[in-house]
Design an enzyme around this catalytic site. Structure first.
Site, mmCIF file in Angstrom:
data_model
loop_
_atom_site.group_PDB
_atom_site.id
_atom_site.type_symbol
_atom_site.label_atom_id
_atom_site.label_comp_id
_atom_site.label_asym_id
_atom_site.label_seq_id
_atom_site.Cartn_x
_atom_site.Cartn_y
_atom_site.Cartn_z
ATOM 1 N N TYR A 187 29.694 -6.085 50.428
ATOM 2 C CA TYR A 187 29.045 -7.232 49.802
ATOM 3 C C TYR A 187 29.232 -8.489 50.647
ATOM 4 O O TYR A 187 30.279 -9.138 50.615
ATOM 5 C CB TYR A 187 29.595 -7.472 48.395
ATOM 6 C CG TYR A 187 29.465 -6.301 47.453
ATOM 7 C CD1 TYR A 187 28.503 -5.312 47.645
ATOM 8 C CD2 TYR A 187 30.312 -6.183 46.349
ATOM 9 C CE1 TYR A 187 28.387 -4.245 46.769
ATOM 10 C CE2 TYR A 187 30.197 -5.120 45.461
ATOM 11 C CZ TYR A 187 29.237 -4.151 45.685
ATOM 12 O OH TYR A 187 29.127 -3.092 44.813
ATOM 13 N N HIS B 5 32.797 4.387 48.473
ATOM 14 C CA HIS B 5 31.512 3.711 48.291
ATOM 15 C C HIS B 5 30.377 4.483 48.965
ATOM 16 O O HIS B 5 30.392 4.682 50.183
ATOM 17 C CB HIS B 5 31.595 2.298 48.886
ATOM 18 C CG HIS B 5 30.612 1.338 48.328
ATOM 19 N ND1 HIS B 5 30.498 0.038 48.773
ATOM 20 C CD2 HIS B 5 29.677 1.459 47.348
ATOM 21 C CE1 HIS B 5 29.570 -0.591 48.104
ATOM 22 N NE2 HIS B 5 29.048 0.255 47.237
#
Length: 318
Positions: A51, A136
């Site tokens: 992010y 992830h």
């Protein structure tokens, strides 16, 4: 999950937005968003190196600094290392974040890569531990490597007390289904596949309940299509313009919601929490006003009859 109680307030704060997802967000607005989350009772915060190429973790760490560590939970993710980039452009086209490309992502599910990723996240966050560590998006690079290398390493770190719980985060139902069958997951982060609009992950959610694996539901607005009382012009689904048939389906769901005195976003937040395995939802925000709006929606009373009518209309499968 016995080690961690995931329900930390009305929802978890999703940190992608303050990593400049799709657009720039000022440091002040990012801080205000986290402060607003704290003020409405949120005590769970999710982030990832992905992010904003570390920006989300740095901003979240700064905003949480000075708050009692025992009062909040933080989750982050492994699988992508951040390494030096060219620094002559931005990440928007390739990664979706409005940040400079002086850093780039490098897939690394190896044991050393997992440990390095977690260590570097702790530095960016300014913390000595995180509560939940997710692998992830292993389906994007190598599900096999992720489940045979990274996930066992995370389990070792959990057993050593370095993290309290481990899991996998993905929008791939198949990847998460494979992960829960390893027996190593405490929790999965399920993105966009168990929503009011569609439920392709229904069997997975039921399986998680059978195995005692917790589910954190994210992407409950399907990246925008369910975020307004009526789909807005140019509404997005999975970060692209929504197909006509899905806009029509969302409109039909909104019709039923209105007959019950609730909005489409109210129902979108309420829907996943009905499942026994769903222990929390995470909602992204880029401003304090978005956080407060999410809190109002999360508090809305949604009658059970709504779900019956949606099923009767063929608009809900569970």
């Amino acid at each position: 999950m016995s080690a961690v109680e995931l329900d930390r307030g009305p929802f978890w704060f999703g940190g992608a937005g303050i990593g400049n997802l799709l657009r720039e967000v000022s440091d002040e607005d990012a801080r205000a968003a986290v402060d607003a989350a704290w003020d409405v009772g949120v005590r769970g915060f999710d982030t990832a190196p992905h992010y904003g190429l570390g920006l989300s973790e740095r901003r979240l760490g700064t905003a949480l600094a000075g708050r009692p560590r025992s009062e909040y939970f933080v989750s982050t993710k492994v699988g992508r290392l951040l390494v030096p980039g060219r620094g002559d452009g931005d990440d928007l086209a390739s990664g979706g974040f409005a940040v400079a490309d002086d850093t780039v992502r490098q897939w690394d599910p190896s044991p050393s890569g997992v440990r390095r990723s977690l260590d570097e996240s702790l530095v960016r966050l300014g913390l000595d531990h995180v509560d939940v560590a997710y692998l992830h998006d292993p389906d994007v690079y190598s599900l096999t490597d992720g489940l045979t290398q990274a996930l066992p390493t995370l389990a070792e770190l959990r057993d050593a007390g370095v993290v309290r719980a481990v899991g996998v985060g993905s929008n791939s139902v198949e990847a998460l289904a494979a992960a829960v069958e390893t027996g190593l997951c405490d929790v999965v982060m399920l993105a966009g596949r168990y929503t009011l609009l569609e439920q392709p992950a229904a069997a997975l959610v039921d399986r998680c309940a059978e195995l005692g694996v917790d589910v954190v539901a994210v992407g409950v607005y399907n990246s925008g299509l369910l975020s307004s009382p009526r789909p807005a012009p140019g509404a997005t689904y999975d970060y692209a313009t929504a197909p006509v048939h899905l806009v029509e389906r969302a409109d039909a769901i909104a019709d039923v919601c209105e007959r019950h005195g609730v909005t489409l976003p109210d129902a979108a937040l309420a829907f996943p929490r009905r499942a026994a395995a769903v222990r929390a939802i995470a909602l992204g925000a880029q401003s304090a006003s978005q956080v407060r709006q999410n809190a109002e929606r999360a508090a809305a009373v949604v009658p059970d009859a709504l779900w019956d009518d949606l099923r009767a209309a063929g608009l809900l499968s569970v």
